[in-house]
Design a protein around this motif. Structure first.
Motif, short mmCIF file in Angstrom:
data_model
loop_
_atom_site.label_atom_id
_atom_site.label_comp_id
_atom_site.label_asym_id
_atom_site.label_seq_id
_atom_site.Cartn_x
_atom_site.Cartn_y
_atom_site.Cartn_z
N SER A 14 -14.13 -6.60 -52.89
CA SER A 14 -15.28 -6.24 -53.71
C SER A 14 -16.08 -7.49 -54.04
O SER A 14 -15.50 -8.51 -54.44
CB SER A 14 -14.74 -5.59 -54.99
OG SER A 14 -15.77 -4.98 -55.68
N LYS A 18 -20.37 -6.67 -48.43
CA LYS A 18 -20.36 -5.71 -47.30
C LYS A 18 -21.48 -4.68 -47.44
O LYS A 18 -22.19 -4.37 -46.49
CB LYS A 18 -19.00 -5.06 -47.12
CG LYS A 18 -18.55 -4.23 -48.29
CD LYS A 18 -17.13 -3.71 -48.11
CE LYS A 18 -16.64 -3.13 -49.41
NZ LYS A 18 -16.65 -4.12 -50.50
N SER A 37 -18.72 8.28 -47.72
CA SER A 37 -17.36 8.60 -48.18
C SER A 37 -17.38 9.47 -49.43
O SER A 37 -18.40 9.60 -50.11
CB SER A 37 -16.64 7.29 -48.52
OG SER A 37 -16.46 6.50 -47.37
N ARG A 41 -14.35 7.59 -57.99
CA ARG A 41 -14.96 6.58 -58.88
C ARG A 41 -16.28 7.16 -59.39
O ARG A 41 -17.02 7.75 -58.62
CB ARG A 41 -15.23 5.29 -58.11
CG ARG A 41 -16.20 4.37 -58.86
CD ARG A 41 -16.33 2.99 -58.33
NE ARG A 41 -17.16 2.80 -57.16
CZ ARG A 41 -18.48 2.93 -57.09
NH1 ARG A 41 -19.17 3.35 -58.13
NH2 ARG A 41 -19.13 2.68 -55.96
N TYR A 53 -22.21 7.60 -52.00
CA TYR A 53 -20.94 8.34 -51.96
C TYR A 53 -21.19 9.81 -52.28
O TYR A 53 -22.20 10.15 -52.90
CB TYR A 53 -19.97 7.81 -53.03
CG TYR A 53 -19.34 6.47 -52.73
CD1 TYR A 53 -19.79 5.30 -53.33
CD2 TYR A 53 -18.28 6.37 -51.82
CE1 TYR A 53 -19.22 4.07 -53.05
CE2 TYR A 53 -17.70 5.13 -51.55
CZ TYR A 53 -18.18 4.00 -52.16
OH TYR A 53 -17.61 2.79 -51.89
N GLU A 72 -9.23 9.70 -43.14
CA GLU A 72 -8.38 8.76 -43.85
C GLU A 72 -8.79 8.74 -45.32
O GLU A 72 -9.92 9.07 -45.66
CB GLU A 72 -8.50 7.33 -43.26
CG GLU A 72 -9.87 6.70 -43.34
CD GLU A 72 -10.20 6.19 -44.74
OE1 GLU A 72 -9.26 5.84 -45.50
OE2 GLU A 72 -11.39 6.18 -45.11
N TYR A 81 -10.67 7.01 -52.49
CA TYR A 81 -11.83 6.99 -51.58
C TYR A 81 -11.36 7.60 -50.27
O TYR A 81 -10.23 7.38 -49.84
CB TYR A 81 -12.27 5.55 -51.31
CG TYR A 81 -12.75 4.77 -52.52
CD1 TYR A 81 -11.84 4.21 -53.42
CD2 TYR A 81 -14.10 4.57 -52.74
CE1 TYR A 81 -12.29 3.48 -54.52
CE2 TYR A 81 -14.56 3.85 -53.84
CZ TYR A 81 -13.64 3.31 -54.72
OH TYR A 81 -14.09 2.59 -55.82
N GLY A 82 -12.25 8.36 -49.60
CA GLY A 82 -11.85 8.94 -48.32
C GLY A 82 -13.02 9.20 -47.39
O GLY A 82 -14.14 9.46 -47.83
N ASP A 103 -11.86 0.28 -47.05
CA ASP A 103 -10.93 -0.84 -47.33
C ASP A 103 -9.97 -1.03 -46.17
O ASP A 103 -9.97 -0.24 -45.21
CB ASP A 103 -10.18 -0.56 -48.64
CG ASP A 103 -8.91 0.23 -48.40
OD1 ASP A 103 -7.86 -0.16 -48.92
OD2 ASP A 103 -8.98 1.23 -47.65
N ARG A 137 -23.79 -9.40 -59.94
CA ARG A 137 -24.16 -8.03 -59.55
C ARG A 137 -24.27 -7.17 -60.81
O ARG A 137 -25.08 -6.27 -60.88
CB ARG A 137 -23.12 -7.46 -58.59
CG ARG A 137 -23.39 -6.06 -58.13
CD ARG A 137 -22.45 -5.65 -57.02
NE ARG A 137 -21.12 -5.30 -57.52
CZ ARG A 137 -20.14 -4.87 -56.73
NH1 ARG A 137 -20.33 -4.77 -55.42
NH2 ARG A 137 -18.95 -4.56 -57.22
N ARG A 148 -10.51 -6.18 -59.55
CA ARG A 148 -10.97 -6.32 -58.17
C ARG A 148 -10.67 -7.72 -57.61
O ARG A 148 -10.33 -7.84 -56.43
CB ARG A 148 -12.47 -5.97 -58.09
CG ARG A 148 -12.66 -4.47 -58.16
CD ARG A 148 -14.06 -4.03 -58.54
NE ARG A 148 -14.08 -2.57 -58.54
CZ ARG A 148 -14.74 -1.84 -57.62
NH1 ARG A 148 -15.43 -2.44 -56.69
NH2 ARG A 148 -14.71 -0.52 -57.66
N1 LIG Z 1 -10.05 3.71 -47.42
C1 LIG Z 1 -11.30 3.87 -47.84
N2 LIG Z 1 -11.87 2.90 -48.60
C2 LIG Z 1 -13.15 3.11 -49.01
C3 LIG Z 1 -13.90 4.26 -48.66
N3 LIG Z 1 -15.15 4.13 -49.22
C4 LIG Z 1 -15.18 2.94 -49.87
N4 LIG Z 1 -13.97 2.33 -49.74
C5 LIG Z 1 -13.56 1.02 -50.26
O1 LIG Z 1 -13.26 1.11 -51.62
C6 LIG Z 1 -13.46 -0.18 -52.21
C7 LIG Z 1 -14.27 -0.03 -53.48
O2 LIG Z 1 -15.56 0.38 -53.12
P1 LIG Z 1 -16.68 0.37 -54.30
O3 LIG Z 1 -16.08 1.02 -55.51
O4 LIG Z 1 -17.93 0.94 -53.71
O5 LIG Z 1 -16.80 -1.15 -54.66
P2 LIG Z 1 -17.41 -2.40 -53.89
O6 LIG Z 1 -16.35 -2.89 -52.94
O7 LIG Z 1 -17.65 -3.36 -55.01
O8 LIG Z 1 -18.65 -1.97 -53.17
C8 LIG Z 1 -14.16 -1.03 -51.16
O9 LIG Z 1 -13.21 -1.85 -50.51
C9 LIG Z 1 -14.68 -0.01 -50.18
O10 LIG Z 1 -14.78 -0.54 -48.86
C10 LIG Z 1 -13.25 5.26 -47.86
O11 LIG Z 1 -13.82 6.30 -47.49
N5 LIG Z 1 -11.97 5.02 -47.49
#
Ligand SMILES: Nc1nc2c(ncn2[C@@H]2O[C@H](COP(=O)(O)OP(=O)(O)O)[C@@H](O)[C@H]2O)c(=O)[nH]1
Ligand SMILES: Nc1ncnc2c1ncn2[C@@H]1O[C@H](COP(=O)(O)OP(=O)(O)O)[C@@H](O)[C@H]1O
Length: 206
Positions: A14, A18, A37, A41, A53, A72, A81-82, A103, A137, A148
């Motif tokens: 985080s 990305k 996804s 959250r 999302y 996944e 997250y999925g 992730d 941010r 994080r």
């Molecule tokens: N496994 C998985 N990870 C996800 C998915 N969508 C988001 N993530 C991951 O969840 C983590 C948290 O995402 P987010 O809450 O948007 O925080 P950010 O990393 O600060 O942008 C990040 O590592 C994302 O890549 C998903 O569909 N599946």
């Protein structure tokens, strides 16, 4: 199983950049479409349901898990997250290349499901810069930032399992690297044959 187009997985701790890099890539290259996804959250800042999302309740997410709706899913930073099968199918229908911002746990799963997936890990240039980007941010509470950052060590330890690692120090340079990976993947022989079948036919290449 191969994804019919190209499938790019972008993972990072985080705050590494990305989302910014994937957003900038898609602004330059409309042939790359995002996989949206589902997450439990709550929305942050200007995030919109169905754009960054699909924001779901725990119950809705549970129902999707038991209904095997995900390609996944994972527990990340205390939420779930999925990637839904529909998110991928929608992009296949468009004939697009798809980018998944997920992730490392999800990345490993996607590689098992889609043999042609290209896994890209984004690294910050330093711990200090990672912290400062999360703080600048301004979208996460201090306790969330600390969580994080603690998780970042575990995540970054897996960078070596990815096909490519981009160090996001200068944004434009990191974006150039990301575009280069996407372009190179498109030029790989298998994609070239599909994209240039008519030329191969005209040249009588079997
Ligand atoms: N496994 C998985 N990870 C996800 C998915 N969508 C988001 N993530 C991951 O969840 C983590 C948290 O995402 P987010 O809450 O948007 O925080 P950010 O990393 O600060 O942008 C990040 O590592 C994302 O890549 C998903 O569909 N599946
Ligand atoms: N190369 C960079 N240099 C400085 N700041 C950056 C760079 N890349 C991203 N940022 C900023 O860092 C913060 C985190 O970026 P973001 O894309 O949200 O990261 P992630 O999606 O990996 O959590 C954002 O405020 C973004 O504008």
């Amino acid at each position: 199983m191969d994804y019919p187009g190209n499938i790019f997985v972008v993972a990072a701790p985080s705050g590494a950049g990305k989302s910014s890099l994937v957003k900038a890539l898609m602004e330059l290259d409309s042939a790359v479409q995002p996989s949206v996804s589902h997450t439990t959250r709550p929305p942050r800042g200007q995030e919109k349901h169905g754009r960054e999302y699909f924001f779901t309740s725990d119950g809705e997410f549970d129902a999707m898990v038991s209904g095997e709706a995900f390609v996944e899913w994972a527990h990340v930073h205390g939420c779930r997250y999925g990637t839904s099968k529909k998110a991928i199918e929608d992009r296949v229908a468009q004939g697009a290349d798809v980018v998944l911002e997920i992730d490392f746990q999800g990345a490993i799963q996607i590689r098992k499901t889609f043999a042609n997936a290209v896994l890209i890990f984004i690294l910050p240039p330093s711990w200090e810069e990672l912290r400062s980007r999360l703080e600048r941010r301004g979208e996460d509470r201090p306790d969330v930032i600390e969580l994080r950052l603690r998780n970042a060590a575990t995540e970054m330890a897996r960078a070596g399992e990815f096909d490519f690692v981009i160090i996001n120090e200068l944004f434009e340079r990191a974006l150039f690297d990301l575009k280069a990976i996407v372009h190179a993947q498109r030029l790989r022989y298998s994609a070239q044959r599909r994209a240039r079948a008519d030329t191969f036919a005209a040249l009588n290449i079997p």
